[in-house]
Scaffold this motif. Structure first.
Motif, short mmCIF file in Angstrom:
data_model
loop_
_atom_site.label_atom_id
_atom_site.label_comp_id
_atom_site.label_asym_id
_atom_site.label_seq_id
_atom_site.Cartn_x
_atom_site.Cartn_y
_atom_site.Cartn_z
N MET A 71 -1.36 1.48 -0.33
CA MET A 71 -2.46 2.37 -0.02
C MET A 71 -3.77 1.91 -0.62
SD MET A 71 -1.04 6.28 -0.20
CE MET A 71 -2.63 7.02 -0.12
N THR A 72 -3.72 1.13 -1.64
CA THR A 72 -4.96 0.76 -2.32
C THR A 72 -5.43 -0.65 -1.96
OG1 THR A 72 -3.74 -0.01 -4.25
CG2 THR A 72 -4.53 2.27 -4.27
N TYR A 73 -4.92 -1.21 -0.88
CA TYR A 73 -5.36 -2.55 -0.50
C TYR A 73 -6.85 -2.51 -0.17
CZ TYR A 73 -5.80 -6.97 1.91
OH TYR A 73 -6.19 -8.22 2.28
N GLY A 74 -7.63 -3.27 -0.87
CA GLY A 74 -9.06 -3.33 -0.65
C GLY A 74 -9.83 -2.18 -1.28
N ALA A 75 -9.18 -1.41 -2.14
CA ALA A 75 -9.83 -0.24 -2.75
C ALA A 75 -11.03 -0.64 -3.61
CB ALA A 75 -8.83 0.56 -3.58
N GLU A 76 -11.06 -1.89 -4.03
CA GLU A 76 -12.17 -2.34 -4.87
C GLU A 76 -13.48 -2.31 -4.11
OE1 GLU A 76 -9.45 -4.17 -4.20
OE2 GLU A 76 -8.40 -4.45 -6.08
N THR A 77 -13.42 -2.43 -2.81
CA THR A 77 -14.64 -2.52 -2.00
C THR A 77 -15.00 -1.23 -1.29
OG1 THR A 77 -13.39 -3.31 -0.09
CG2 THR A 77 -14.27 -4.97 -1.60
N TRP A 78 -14.22 -0.17 -1.49
CA TRP A 78 -14.50 1.09 -0.82
C TRP A 78 -15.67 1.81 -1.46
CZ3 TRP A 78 -8.90 3.38 -1.09
CH2 TRP A 78 -8.07 2.66 -0.24
N THR A 79 -16.42 2.51 -0.63
CA THR A 79 -17.40 3.47 -1.14
C THR A 79 -16.66 4.79 -1.25
OG1 THR A 79 -19.19 2.33 -0.02
CG2 THR A 79 -19.60 4.58 -0.68
N HIS A 80 -16.53 5.29 -2.45
CA HIS A 80 -15.75 6.50 -2.67
C HIS A 80 -16.59 7.73 -2.33
CE1 HIS A 80 -12.93 4.31 -5.67
NE2 HIS A 80 -12.81 3.89 -4.44
N THR A 81 -16.32 8.29 -1.19
CA THR A 81 -16.97 9.53 -0.77
C THR A 81 -15.97 10.66 -0.88
OG1 THR A 81 -16.34 9.18 1.53
CG2 THR A 81 -18.48 8.30 0.83
N LYS A 82 -16.44 11.89 -0.77
CA LYS A 82 -15.53 13.04 -0.85
C LYS A 82 -14.50 12.98 0.27
CE LYS A 82 -18.68 16.27 -3.04
NZ LYS A 82 -19.34 17.58 -2.94
N LYS A 83 -14.91 12.52 1.43
CA LYS A 83 -14.01 12.43 2.57
C LYS A 83 -12.88 11.42 2.31
CE LYS A 83 -14.28 11.84 7.59
NZ LYS A 83 -15.19 11.57 8.70
N VAL A 84 -13.23 10.27 1.76
CA VAL A 84 -12.23 9.25 1.46
C VAL A 84 -11.26 9.75 0.39
CG1 VAL A 84 -11.90 6.95 0.44
CG2 VAL A 84 -13.66 7.32 2.16
N VAL A 85 -11.80 10.38 -0.65
CA VAL A 85 -10.98 10.90 -1.73
C VAL A 85 -10.01 11.96 -1.20
CG1 VAL A 85 -11.05 12.27 -3.86
CG2 VAL A 85 -12.61 10.36 -3.56
N HIS A 86 -10.50 12.85 -0.35
CA HIS A 86 -9.64 13.89 0.21
C HIS A 86 -8.53 13.29 1.07
CE1 HIS A 86 -8.43 17.75 1.74
NE2 HIS A 86 -8.59 17.31 2.99
N ARG A 87 -8.86 12.32 1.89
CA ARG A 87 -7.84 11.68 2.74
C ARG A 87 -6.78 10.97 1.91
NH1 ARG A 87 -11.11 9.03 7.83
NH2 ARG A 87 -11.55 10.99 8.87
N LEU A 88 -7.19 10.32 0.83
CA LEU A 88 -6.22 9.66 -0.04
C LEU A 88 -5.27 10.66 -0.67
CD1 LEU A 88 -8.37 6.99 -1.90
CD2 LEU A 88 -6.48 6.56 -0.34
#
Length: 135
Positions: free
Chosen positions: A1-18
């Protein structure tokens, strides 16, 4: 699930989906459905899995430190310093940038802070805590 997580922009939407995806996977591991009405805290205690948002934030923090300490002119470092030619962003609410949550946690001089590794690692908890509370 965290493949490429280093390059993600952490938004509320992304956090909620995770968080939703992780809860669904944990329920599947235990053979539970939503109809069982087992609280998420109980499921987390049974599985003992770390929170995916904390893991993603820690990966991003460590990668940011590595990128800023590079001196060899790779594209990843060049992209951090890049500014658009026009110098203007589009109208409306600006989209979240990759570095915005790091700046929010540490301050605008975060790139200079990466050279001091013990101090950089000490500030990691601030970023991780910031995203754990939001989701």
């Amino acid at each position: 699930m965290t493949y490429g997580a280093e390059t993600w922009t952490h938004t509320k939407k992304v956090v909620h989906r995770l968080k939703v995806a992780q809860r669904a996977m944990e329920r599947a591991m235990l053979g539970l459905s939503l109809l069982n009405k087992v609280p998420n805290v109980e499921i987390r205690n049974r599985t003992g899995i770390t929170d995916i948002v904390q893991r993603a934030a820690a990966l991003k923090w460590n990668w940011a430190g590595q990128i800023c300490r590079r001196e060899d002119g790779r594209w990843s470092r060049v992209n951090l310093d890049w500014q658009p030619r026009t110098g203007h962003r589009s109208i409306g609410r600006p989209p979240a940038r990759w570095r915005d949550d790091i700046v929010k946690a540490v301050g605008k001089n975060w790139m200079q802070l990466t050279s001091n590794r013990p101090r950089w690692r000490a500030n990691e908890e601030a970023l991780v805590q910031q995203w754990t509370e939001i989701g």
